[in-house]
Design a protein around this motif. Sequence first.
Motif, PDB file in Angstrom:
ATOM      1  N   ASP A  92      -1.686   8.453  32.526  1.00 41.34           N
ATOM      2  CA  ASP A  92      -2.805   7.595  32.158  1.00 41.34           C
ATOM      3  C   ASP A  92      -2.627   7.104  30.711  1.00 41.34           C
ATOM      4  O   ASP A  92      -2.549   7.909  29.784  1.00 41.34           O
ATOM      5  CB  ASP A  92      -4.102   8.392  32.284  1.00 41.34           C
ATOM      6  N   PRO A  93      -2.568   5.772  30.485  1.00 37.63           N
ATOM      7  CA  PRO A  93      -2.341   5.253  29.131  1.00 37.63           C
ATOM      8  C   PRO A  93      -3.422   5.671  28.128  1.00 37.63           C
ATOM      9  O   PRO A  93      -3.151   5.752  26.929  1.00 37.63           O
ATOM     10  CB  PRO A  93      -2.346   3.730  29.327  1.00 37.63           C
ATOM     11  N   SER A  94      -4.628   5.928  28.602  1.00 38.62           N
ATOM     12  CA  SER A  94      -5.692   6.335  27.682  1.00 38.62           C
ATOM     13  C   SER A  94      -5.502   7.766  27.186  1.00 38.62           C
ATOM     14  O   SER A  94      -6.019   8.139  26.129  1.00 38.62           O
ATOM     15  CB  SER A  94      -7.053   6.216  28.368  1.00 38.62           C
ATOM     16  N   VAL A  95      -4.763   8.567  27.957  1.00 39.95           N
ATOM     17  CA  VAL A  95      -4.504   9.964  27.579  1.00 39.95           C
ATOM     18  C   VAL A  95      -3.142  10.096  26.908  1.00 39.95           C
ATOM     19  O   VAL A  95      -2.992  10.778  25.892  1.00 39.95           O
ATOM     20  CB  VAL A  95      -4.581  10.883  28.814  1.00 39.95           C
ATOM     21  N   PRO A  97      -0.587   7.426  25.586  1.00 42.54           N
ATOM     22  CA  PRO A  97      -0.205   6.022  25.377  1.00 42.54           C
ATOM     23  C   PRO A  97       1.284   5.851  25.103  1.00 42.54           C
ATOM     24  O   PRO A  97       1.959   6.775  24.678  1.00 42.54           O
ATOM     25  CB  PRO A  97      -1.030   5.626  24.144  1.00 42.54           C
ATOM     26  N   GLN A 156      -3.105   8.623  16.772  1.00 46.29           N
ATOM     27  CA  GLN A 156      -3.313   7.634  17.829  1.00 46.29           C
ATOM     28  C   GLN A 156      -2.009   7.001  18.311  1.00 46.29           C
ATOM     29  O   GLN A 156      -2.002   6.284  19.317  1.00 46.29           O
ATOM     30  CB  GLN A 156      -4.284   6.532  17.353  1.00 46.29           C
TER      31      GLN A 156
END
Length: 519
Positions: A92-95, A97, A156
């Motif tokens: 998952d890109p949100s978890v 990236p 991030q």
Amino acid sequence: QVLFRAVTFGLNAFTLRYLSRELIGVVNVRLTLLYSTVVFLAREAFRRACLSGSTKRNWTKTINLLWLTVPLGVFWSVFLGLVWLHLLEVPDPSVVPHYQAGVVAFGLSAIIELLGEPFWVLAQAHLFVRLKVIAESLSVVSKCILTVILVVLYPQWGLYIFSLAQLLYVSVLVMCYVIYFVMFLGSPEATKKSFPVVRMKALLPSLVEDETFVNWKEARLTWSFFQQSFLKQILTEGERYVMTFLNVLNFGDQGVYDIVNNLGSLVARFIFLPIEESFYVFFAKVLERGKKVKDQKQDDVAMAANVLELLLKLVLLIGLTITVFGYAYSQLALDIYGGSMLSAGAGPDLLRCYSLYVLFLAINGVTECFTFALMCKEEVDRYNFVMLALSFTFLFISYFLTHWHGSIGFILANCFNMGIRIAHSIHCIYDYFKESTYRPLTGLLPSPFLVLVYIISGVTTGFSEVFFCCDKGWMARLIHISMGALCFAATIVTVFCTETKLIHFVRSQFLSQYMKKGT
């Protein structure tokens, strides 16, 4: 080297507190598997072929052959990179990236490392041990420092952090070898050693007039090793391939399992492996391969039996100590090392099971080292087939046990695998000594009083964990640690009182060696 390892260990522990389980799982399992697979398939066969035989050879042809690892690495990197990007589950890109960038960077890092392969083989063939230690230590520490800085300042960035760190690691590694040879070649030291390469230009691919580009004998040997490398890589990285291709664990569980596996294997690497390597040489020199016990020199048989018995007792007690105390202190150890990310969830149960697995590792290492020292070539070949069958059995059992019990299933499968190997080795040792009066397998039987102390220690520390660990504050933790220290001290005192023969063996075989090194 020990200092570098300690620094790396501390930096890794610090980094874990800023990362998610999923990110660690993708980096340590998925991307590291891509990198290790490309590097292994591209160079392993070349290394084994080019390090075989004497250093007196046509090094120009050997270097030409070694440069073929680079195009081979490019092929595997592109092919496997496409598999990793398009056939495997994408996180998952949100978890996690920047997964695509991570795949490209780790594939590229494998190619960069292969650029240093001629330098590495040349250094290894001429026993430049210090160069290898310094290069690997500097590259690992550089990687860890950059990771810590980026994780703290730019959390991030996700996989960009580990991609840059991985690229720095391989760049430093290759540059260490290149810089060393730039300074070494043409120096008085190289001339004194009659080093076969004189200029840096000679380390690049070059045509030899009226001769073949490579040594075809080495090339054929490389092809033979290459055919074996596929199977060896699958068996070496079996757990990671099962996780990656069969999706038996999510990325978070993969991350926790990998950390616990690395922590648990520290004991095997730093304690058991040196013991196995040293005493394999001892047994191989004392006893003759392929001969029955009655055909050996009886003084040598007596010495080998005595050493084997005491060695089995030593690793058994180390393994039992780790198993007993590891059960009650796994959660605390993980909490101190990686915080709640590791100490919550399945992490403590994983490390508890690994503590039991360490006992299997300890016994298997010694029994196999003795068995291998006695085997003739035909017996070794037969045993390789047994190992092959066991390895595939392990992969199947791992798959089913992980469905039944999650990541703990991998460790249970490892215990099963080691148990079968121990049983095979014990059978061989029993058959070997049955025609003599020696019974070295009694080393696997600790004194009853010592067993009782282990049981009391296990129960006491188990209750201590329930009442004082690990969410009741630091004072409660200190009480828990103190209880463990008292039980451990009682265990050591009991060992000194009941295993006097073993204590004398340890003093004569190990402590005396360290004292000699110190003086």
